[in-house]
Design a protein around this motif. Structure first.
Motif, PDB file in Angstrom:
ATOM      1  N   ALA A 141       0.837  -1.197   0.000  1.00 31.21           N
ATOM      2  CA  ALA A 141       0.000   0.000   0.000  1.00 31.21           C
ATOM      3  C   ALA A 141       0.875   1.250   0.000  1.00 31.21           C
ATOM      4  O   ALA A 141       0.589   2.227  -0.712  1.00 31.21           O
ATOM      5  N   ALA A 142       1.948   1.226   0.788  1.00 31.78           N
ATOM      6  CA  ALA A 142       2.858   2.368   0.844  1.00 31.78           C
ATOM      7  C   ALA A 142       3.495   2.636  -0.514  1.00 31.78           C
ATOM      8  O   ALA A 142       3.698   3.789  -0.904  1.00 31.78           O
ATOM      9  N   PHE A 197      -7.669   8.562  -0.568  1.00 27.67           N
ATOM     10  CA  PHE A 197      -7.784   7.119  -0.347  1.00 27.67           C
ATOM     11  C   PHE A 197      -9.261   6.719  -0.335  1.00 27.67           C
ATOM     12  O   PHE A 197     -10.139   7.565  -0.136  1.00 27.67           O
ATOM     13  N   THR A 198      -9.528   5.439  -0.552  1.00 24.79           N
ATOM     14  CA  THR A 198     -10.889   4.946  -0.379  1.00 24.79           C
ATOM     15  C   THR A 198     -10.932   4.052   0.845  1.00 24.79           C
ATOM     16  O   THR A 198      -9.942   3.398   1.198  1.00 24.79           O
ATOM     17  N   SER A 215      -7.803   1.457  -1.115  1.00 20.75           N
ATOM     18  CA  SER A 215      -7.001   1.803  -2.285  1.00 20.75           C
ATOM     19  C   SER A 215      -6.366   3.164  -2.084  1.00 20.75           C
ATOM     20  O   SER A 215      -6.793   3.950  -1.233  1.00 20.75           O
ATOM     21  N   VAL A 216      -5.343   3.416  -2.891  1.00 17.57           N
ATOM     22  CA  VAL A 216      -4.653   4.705  -2.880  1.00 17.57           C
ATOM     23  C   VAL A 216      -4.965   5.398  -4.197  1.00 17.57           C
ATOM     24  O   VAL A 216      -4.593   4.918  -5.266  1.00 17.57           O
ATOM     25  N   THR A 254      -4.348   3.415   8.562  1.00 17.96           N
ATOM     26  CA  THR A 254      -4.353   1.964   8.723  1.00 17.96           C
ATOM     27  C   THR A 254      -4.817   1.349   7.414  1.00 17.96           C
ATOM     28  O   THR A 254      -5.659   1.909   6.708  1.00 17.96           O
ATOM     29  N   VAL A 255      -4.278   0.183   7.098  1.00 19.40           N
ATOM     30  CA  VAL A 255      -4.472  -0.449   5.794  1.00 19.40           C
ATOM     31  C   VAL A 255      -5.237  -1.764   5.942  1.00 19.40           C
ATOM     32  O   VAL A 255      -4.839  -2.627   6.737  1.00 19.40           O
ATOM     33  N   ARG A 256      -6.335  -1.897   5.187  1.00 20.39           N
ATOM     34  CA  ARG A 256      -7.002  -3.197   5.139  1.00 20.39           C
ATOM     35  C   ARG A 256      -6.131  -4.103   4.281  1.00 20.39           C
ATOM     36  O   ARG A 256      -6.057  -3.974   3.053  1.00 20.39           O
ATOM     37  N   THR A 257      -5.470  -5.033   4.915  1.00 19.84           N
ATOM     38  CA  THR A 257      -4.434  -5.810   4.229  1.00 19.84           C
ATOM     39  C   THR A 257      -4.985  -6.692   3.116  1.00 19.84           C
ATOM     40  O   THR A 257      -4.283  -6.971   2.144  1.00 19.84           O
TER      41      THR A 257
END
Length: 311
Positions: free
Chosen positions: A25-26, A124-125, A117-118, A147-150
């Protein structure tokens, strides 16, 4: 472009898969990616982070204060490192949800939670209304705490990188919490959030003893066992089995829902699975609306037959 700091989750020796998804994501944000490995005796985890493709630097904070990933000392450390970073990311796991809101509060910024998503460096979404709607969020904060939904991002390759490892000093421990003890459940099955196959049961299982039917099926498939909130609330299985908006978010290659009606909060935790199979005696159950394959049958007959057919 400002650097990006990713908080690594690890067991001291190896990175947890959630970290690789967060690095991916990063990478979509753009910029130099630094990974923070905080722990006690975590050199091996830092070396593993240095090999992750796309990572340019690993920061190793090796101190007893971080041995149990308590939120307060971790947040203080991240805030001390924050100057110079435009984005601070962590997986939307129990640890990430515990640490990053404190970081955002200390930095006086608004956290962007559970991104899917980015769309740009500041856009972001993320899901709202239990995943029934997707919101596009733009942050004007100088530091984006995310925080990222992996399950929404493919994992970054664990090999191929050659980042440097740099030791960083521990920040002051606020002394607001202390580790007392841990009772860890042990299982031969894979971790729920990382399993390739998940077999989940709902209220239709009728009792905890009946979950042995799902355990047998999961063992045949090399998978993990999950449950709906109704099954957990009924005391059939422990809380760590729960899949859903208030439980664990999973996206395995195969998700088998047994005796699960398909409440919105459960669907929010598993609808990104590659293939969904539902077994339920109620042909009107909402779970069939998201299932790729559905079987209207008595689970107490169908599950043993399915298990027996598998080699």
């Amino acid at each position: 472009m400002a650097d990006i700091l990713v908080l690594a989750e690890h067991d001291g020796a190896a990175l947890k898969p959630a970290t690789l998804h967060t690095v991916a994501a990063a990478a979509k944000i753009g910029g130099s990616i630094h990974v923070l490995v905080a722990g006690s005796g975590a050199k091996a985890a830092a070396d593993a982070a240095a090999k992750v493709a796309g990572v340019s630097k690993v920061l190793l904070a090796d101190d007893a204060a971080y041995a149990h990933a308590l939120a307060e000392p971790l947040a203080a450390l991240i805030v001390a490192l924050a100057p110079g970073y435009g984005h601070i990311l962590a997986p939307a796991t129990a640890t990430g949800k515990n640490v990053l809101p404190r970081v955002a509060a200390l930095l006086d910024v608004a956290q962007v939670s559970d991104i899917l998503s980015v769309e740009g460096p500041d856009t972001f979404t993320r899901p709202i209304y239990a995943g029934n709607a997707i919101a596009t969020v733009t942050s004007a904060d100088a530091v984006k705490v995310i925080t990222v939904r992996t399950t929404a991002f493919e994992a970054a390759p664990a090999e191929g990188g050659s980042a440097s490892v740099e030791a960083v000093a521990a920040a002051g421990d606020p002394g607001l919490s202390k580790f007392v003890s841990a009772e860890l459940s042990k299982s031969e099955r894979p971790e729920l959030t990382a399993a390739r196959v998940v077999v989940s049961g709902g209220r239709g299982m009728q009792s905890g003893d009946n979950f042995h039917l799902l355990e047998a099926l999961a063992d045949k498939l090399g998978g993990a066992v999950g449950a709906s909130r109704a099954a957990v609330d009924s005391g059939f299985v422990p809380n760590d089995y729960q899949v859903g908006q208030t439980g664990k978010i999973v996206a395995p290659e195969l998700y088998i829902a047994v005796g699960i009606s398909g409440a919105i909060q459960h669907l929010a935790g598993m609808k990104d699975s590659k293939v969904i199979v539902a077994i339920n005696k109620d042909e009107e159950a909402p779970i069939f609306q998201v299932a790729d394959y559905g079987l209207v049958a008595d689970l107490f007959k169908a599950v043993p037959e399915l298990t027996e057919k598998l080699q």
